[in-house]
Design an enzyme around this catalytic site. Structure first.
Site, PDB file in Angstrom:
ATOM      1  N   CYS A 225      34.505  11.969  30.717  1.00  0.00           N
ATOM      2  CA  CYS A 225      35.258  11.369  28.730  1.00  0.00           C
ATOM      3  C   CYS A 225      36.180  10.643  28.961  1.00  0.00           C
ATOM      4  O   CYS A 225      36.838  10.389  29.545  1.00  0.00           O
ATOM      5  CB  CYS A 225      35.124  12.596  28.532  1.00  0.00           C
ATOM      6  SG  CYS A 225      36.515  13.088  29.214  1.00  0.00           S
TER       7      CYS A 225
ATOM      8  N   ALA B  29      39.418  11.076  30.999  1.00  0.00           N
ATOM      9  CA  ALA B  29      39.122  11.206  31.998  1.00  0.00           C
ATOM     10  C   ALA B  29      39.310   9.967  32.577  1.00  0.00           C
ATOM     11  O   ALA B  29      39.916   9.312  33.360  1.00  0.00           O
ATOM     12  CB  ALA B  29      37.702  11.251  32.839  1.00  0.00           C
TER      13      ALA B  29
ATOM     14  N   ARG C 160      41.052  12.608  42.674  1.00  0.00           N
ATOM     15  CA  ARG C 160      40.743  10.872  42.514  1.00  0.00           C
ATOM     16  C   ARG C 160      40.895  10.209  43.784  1.00  0.00           C
ATOM     17  O   ARG C 160      40.953   9.089  43.777  1.00  0.00           O
ATOM     18  CB  ARG C 160      40.529  10.510  41.003  1.00  0.00           C
ATOM     19  CG  ARG C 160      40.249   8.901  41.398  1.00  0.00           C
ATOM     20  CD  ARG C 160      40.192   7.945  40.070  1.00  0.00           C
ATOM     21  NE  ARG C 160      40.704   7.579  39.871  1.00  0.00           N
ATOM     22  CZ  ARG C 160      41.343   6.310  39.474  1.00  0.00           C
ATOM     23  NH1 ARG C 160      42.525   7.092  39.463  1.00  0.00           N
ATOM     24  NH2 ARG C 160      41.358   5.351  38.891  1.00  0.00           N
TER      25      ARG C 160
ATOM     26  N   HIS D 260      40.276   4.023  29.450  1.00  0.00           N
ATOM     27  CA  HIS D 260      41.186   3.361  29.628  1.00  0.00           C
ATOM     28  C   HIS D 260      41.248   2.506  28.731  1.00  0.00           C
ATOM     29  O   HIS D 260      42.703   2.289  28.024  1.00  0.00           O
ATOM     30  CB  HIS D 260      39.897   2.632  30.214  1.00  0.00           C
ATOM     31  CG  HIS D 260      38.701   2.757  31.184  1.00  0.00           C
ATOM     32  ND1 HIS D 260      37.526   2.780  31.721  1.00  0.00           N
ATOM     33  CD2 HIS D 260      39.482   3.666  32.207  1.00  0.00           C
ATOM     34  CE1 HIS D 260      37.187   2.600  32.383  1.00  0.00           C
ATOM     35  NE2 HIS D 260      38.239   4.077  32.636  1.00  0.00           N
TER      36      HIS D 260
END
Lengths: 457, 546
Positions: free
Chosen positions: B62, B65, B96, B194
């Site tokens: 999503c 994230a 991550r 992003h």
């Protein structure tokens, strides 16, 4: 490691730091995996489903299949009805599960999607089922989510075949709680040794610990069968293992089909296993076979023979409430001193249960529900312990304070095989002793001066 | 048809069959997200960055994230308060592998997870008060210089004004505090997140220290997240040549160094998808050009180093570049050859985020492995086809919701780093301000699939039988249950670094190990291979004799 954590404790009202819980949907997803040929479905944004699958997969190192309603901004404004309808149609057509188990998310709950009504409006193919549980992430924890899905399973799938609710079969229903498949297998093995017919649900053994045969099965052999779950309404009794994860499902089944519920601790440790067996004996008038008595005797033998390794050691235990409660009891059986007992899951019942266990023990301890690992770390900084027992996240504190960690519970992301080996039952208790002793003795060996380094311990 | 027959006809046939088995609407949708590379065509178009059909088992995540997990999370000197129920912060905690090494005296928040853990009453009555209090507590306990707030799904719905809360707190505490509205439902994947994170860093951090004077040969590394230590290997090589790294975005990076980023001479863009917005915005605002680089693979690393040297066009850098390349290649040659011997002739699928599915193809090739299928999880058409298609990309309702930050030339800090004429010339020679996309480099007959889903994964592995399936954790064990080695291309299966020269050897070793581990030989139990019935009968009961 964790260099910014100060010793000084400050009251916090709003900020959780290093949580000891996660949100409801992952628990619901895990419970749904315990139904044979079931595809869990996350009704919300894609990220939820992705995170839950990632996390479960890392814990089990096995495929964890689940689908999502893939909400976009539009669905968030207009509601997720059309997403769920489209999803159901595609899932049955492409992935062909027997059951779709829908759980909600904070998003669909905040919107207010009425899943009952949406499911009622979906054309479900012949012989297929769609069930659901409301699992808003802003209430409870992943354990609440597991519990809610168990309740959902009962709601949708349990039946009373007989017109006379007082007529019951010899079956005992077992709700195992949020434990590893190995523990479910062990609980089933003990029950079988007693010669008691049972229906376990949910049952993730054979689903998330499936063998590698070179052939991938999207729906492996394991899982509670829908037909068997249907029969739970006619069972003699329900044994719910773990108050937080299992009791609601058992109560629901009583309400729906009049099956008497018995809530016990998760059978981790000698006393909780004894309690489980005693309850089954009382319910069924069966006898304990030698094989099981032998196992118990072996466990007692080990406990006594090795008591000097762990007696009097101070321990911090954290994780999910049912497991922490049972583990605290077992630590007491071993003569250890549980000093910090913490769960991230909210609920007064946790402290109550722990306080009861600690009543006769002359140990100063702190207990906290809805706590976080930042608090646990600060407690330890102020007054350390000899051992930490908890999930993988404990490794940060373990490293920061140089205290050994025994990995127990969910999730374990940095070690393997744990989901294949039980901690439940007498065999599981032996394994726990091995883990605890090894951790403590490895530490002694590491820290020993050459002149004190012992071959025999 | 033989198993390893990857002729175009066979592949077309496979794809057709796959699409045919879908319900009509899904089939129509998925068809546009697939293509078989045909080098005879000038242009092959693919659909990307559009919604996943509900119910399809996708690997996508999503917006949150992408924003918190990918771009902002690695900044180690920042308290990342996730405003929402507990799960979102919990899942992005330590999962991550964006490593970071704090310098003396620096605060390191990487091992921490912060959440407002919203409860039902916060959803009903609003969560602003709780957020304010959470910021206060973070300031009192940690005394941080920087706080970012990331919102999760319900926050957008209940209308918490997180930007005002952040602005007020910034004023009150005199530190940098900003908020990002990266609710999970925004956009169609991580990609929107992003962009949102890029905008936030541009608005609140980058360029906020004008006193900084950059040394010679100064660069920023963008879109490199230091998974498994990649950034450390890249920095090692660049420092050896003589470059000065000003800011890392964002693996092993700090908010404080990002403040100086506008003073560097060149931005290197590793992951185009997640960071191209910042590269473009810096260029527009401060005049710094960007270069598409690739530090994955030996040849790609060499090419990138030479492109950089060409950009700086300095005799010292040029000669040092060649020296370092020679030295490094000598160092790894033997190892790479050894592993190539073990991997030659194998095939791979590569399904990763928005860059690695492209970047790793070269490295696979260097160890003798052909990539027969590649796809991105959340890329846009330009990542597949090249940036020249950007003007043709249709803007739909989902993309429109992600702000396109309009930056203006900063009159005080704008610099012409290279004269326009030289720049034009360079643009012809090196990927300056340009990315040519993945498809161009793929072989005829190879398959490109966007947002590859579970059904397609399972079917295509079954039919095309790759030797390595490079993807993520969610589908790793599906391939492995089929007896096919699966390599996690997001987390590297907790290995690495894989970037640069030394990384290439690590990768080659890990791939060879995965393919050749003796454990595969036990898949079939002996009783399924050998008859257990022995030929000799030693005793015949009397009853049978009679």
């Amino acid at each position: 490691m964790l260099d910014l954590t100060p010793k000084e404790l400050k009251e916090r009202e709003a900020l959780i730091i290093n949580p000891a819980k996660t949100c409801q949907p992952i628990g619901a997803m895990y419970a749904a995996l315990g139904i044979h040929r079931c595809l869990p479905h996350s009704h919300g944004s894609q990220g939820c489903c992705s995170y839950h699958r990632m996390h479960l997969t890392r814990h089990f190192r096995d495929p964890v299949m689940a689908s999502t309603s893939s909400f976009t901004e539009g669905s968030s404004v207009f509601g997720g009805k059309s997403n769920l309808k489209t999803a159901a149609k595609n899932i049955f057509a492409i992935y062909n599960p027997d059951v779709i188990a829908v759980h909600t998310t904070c998003l669909s709950e905040t919107i207010g999607d009425d899943i009952n009504a949406i499911i009622a409006d979906i054309e479900i193919p012949e012989g297929k089922r769609m069930i659901h549980a409301n699992t808003p992430s802003y209430q409870g924890s992943h354990i609440t989510g597991f519990s809610n899905m168990v309740k959902g399973i009962v709601n949708y799938l349990a039946e009373s075949a007989s017109d006379h609710p007082e007529v019951k079969t010899d079956n005992i229903n077992i709700i195992p709680g949020f434990v590893n498949p190995a523990d479910m297998r062990e609980i089933k093995r003990i029950t079988s040794l007693l010669g008691i017919p049972y229906i376990m649900f949910p049952d993730t053994s054979g689903v998330v610990d499936s063998p590698n045969t070179g052939k991938y099965e999207m729906y492996p052999r394991g899982g509670a069968k829908v037909d068997d779950i249907a029969k739970t309404g006619d069972s003699k009794a329900t044994v719910a293992l773990g108050k937080f994860a299992s009791e609601q499902g058992a109560f629901e089944l009583e309400k729906k089909c009049g099956v008497k519920p018995y809530v016990l601790k998760t059978p981790i440790g000698i006393r909780a296993t004894d309690d489980y067996i005693m309850k089954l004996l009382k319910l069924t008038q069966k006898e304990v076979p030698y094989e099981l008595e032998e196992e118990r005797g072996q466990l007692v033998d080990i406990m006594t023979d090795t008591h000097m390794h762990f007696h009097g050691k101070e321990v911090a235990i954290f994780g999910d409430p049912d497991i922490v409660t049972a583990m605290t009891e077992f630590c007491l059986s071993l003569g250890m001193r549980p000093k910090y007992i913490l769960t991230g899951t909210p609920g007064e019942a946790f402290s109550r249960e722990i306080n009861e266990l600690m009543m006769d023990v002359a140990v100063n301890y702190q207990v906290k529900a809805a706590g976080d690992l930042f608090t646990l770390h600060q407690w330890i900084k102020n007054d350390p312990v000899d051992l930490i027992i908890g999930n993988t996240y404990g490794k940060y504190i373990s490293k920061a304070e140089d205290i050994p960690l025994v990995r127990l519970g969910f999730p374990i992301l940095d070690r393997s095989v744990h989901s294949y080996m039980p901690v439940a039952g007498y065999k599981g208790a032996m394994r726990l002793i091995e883990m605890i002793s090894n951790a403590i003795l490895d530490r002694e060996d590491r820290d020993a001066e050459d002149c004190d380094f012992e071959l025999v311990m | 048809m033989n198993d390893k027959d990857f002729s175009k006809e066979k592949i077309d046939n496979v794809i057709d069959k796959l699409l045919y088995s879908y319900p009509a609407k899904v089939s129509k949708n998925r068809k546009e997200h697939m293509l078989v590379r045909d080098c005879s065509q000038d242009k092959q178009q693919i659909k990307a960055n559009t919604r996943t059909v509900p119910g399809i088992i996708t690997n996508r995540g999503c917006c949150y994230a992408g924003c918190k997990g990918v771009v902002l999370g690695p900044l180690r000197d920042m308290v990342h308060i996730v405003h929402g129920p507990i799960g979102c912060s919990y899942y992005a905690w330590g999962t991550r592998r964006h490593k970071g090494k704090p310098k003396e005296g620096e605060q390191n928040y990487l091992p921490y997870s912060f959440s407002t853990d919203m409860q039902e009453k916060d959803i009903v009555f609003g969560g602003e008060k709780k957020l304010k209090q959470a910021i206060k507590e973070a300031v009192e306990i940690f005394n941080p210089k920087n706080i970012a707030i990331c919102s999760t799904c319900p926050v957008g719905l209940i209308g918490d004004d997180i930007n005002s809360v952040a602005a007020e707190a910034e004023k009150e505490y005199g530190i940098t505090i900003f908020a990002t509205s990266c609710e999970g439902y925004k956009g169609v994947s991580q990609s929107g997140g992003h962009h949102i994170a890029n905008n936030a860093l541009m608005k609140h951090v980058i360029g906020s220290n004008n006193d900084f004077v950059a040394p010679k040969y100064s660069i920023n590394i963008l879109g490199e997240y230091n998974i498994g230590g990649d950034e450390w290997e890249i920095s090692r090589i660049l420092s050896k040549i003589g470059y000065n790294i000003i800011a890392r975005m964002t693996g092993n990076g700090t908010t404080e160094e990002l403040r100086n980023a506008h003073k560097a001479d060149l931005n290197l863009v590793q992951c185009h998808r997640s960071i191209n917005y910042i590269a473009e915005m810096i260029e527009k605002k401060y005049g710094t050009p960007w270069l598409k680089v690739n530090f994955i693979g030996i040849e790609a690393t060499v090419r990138t180093l030479r492109d950089m040297a060409k950009f700086f066009d300095d005799p010292e850098i040029l000669s040092r570049t060649e020296e370092v390349i020679k030295e490094e290649l000598e160092d790894i040659r033997e190892d790479v050859e050894y592993y190539r011997g073990q991997c030659a002739g194998k095939t791979a699928f590569l399904f990763v985020g928005g860059s690695r599915a492209h970047h790793y193809q070269g490295l696979y090739k260097e160890i003798g492995i052909e990539t027969v299928l590649a796809g991105y999880e959340f890329a846009h058409r330009d990542d597949y086809e090249g940036r020249h298609v950007i003007p043709d990309i249709q803007i739909d309702a989902d993309n429109r919701n992600i702000e396109d930050l309009d930056v203006q030339k900063d009159p005080q800090n704008y610099r012409i780093v290279i004269p326009p004429q030289r720049r034009e010339k360079l643009e012809q020679e090196i990927p300056l301000n340009n990315y040519a996309g993945m498809i161009n480099e793929m072989k005829d007959g190879s398959v490109v699939i966007d947002d590859l889903n579970h059904y397609e994964t399972e079917e295509l592995i079954r039919i095309l039988k790759p030797d390595v399936f490079g993807s993520g954790i969610k589908d790793k064990y599906i391939a492995q249950k089929m007896g096919i080695f699966s390599k996690q291309m997001h987390s590297y299966d907790y290995g690495g670094p894989y970037a640069g020269f030394k990384g290439a050897v690590n990768f080659a070793r890990d791939i060879a190990m995965g393919i050749h581990t003796p454990t595969w030989s036990y898949l079939v139990p002996p009783w399924k291979k050998e008859p257990s019935l022995e030929g000799e009968v030693s005793y015949i009961p009397e009853s049978v004799e009679q």
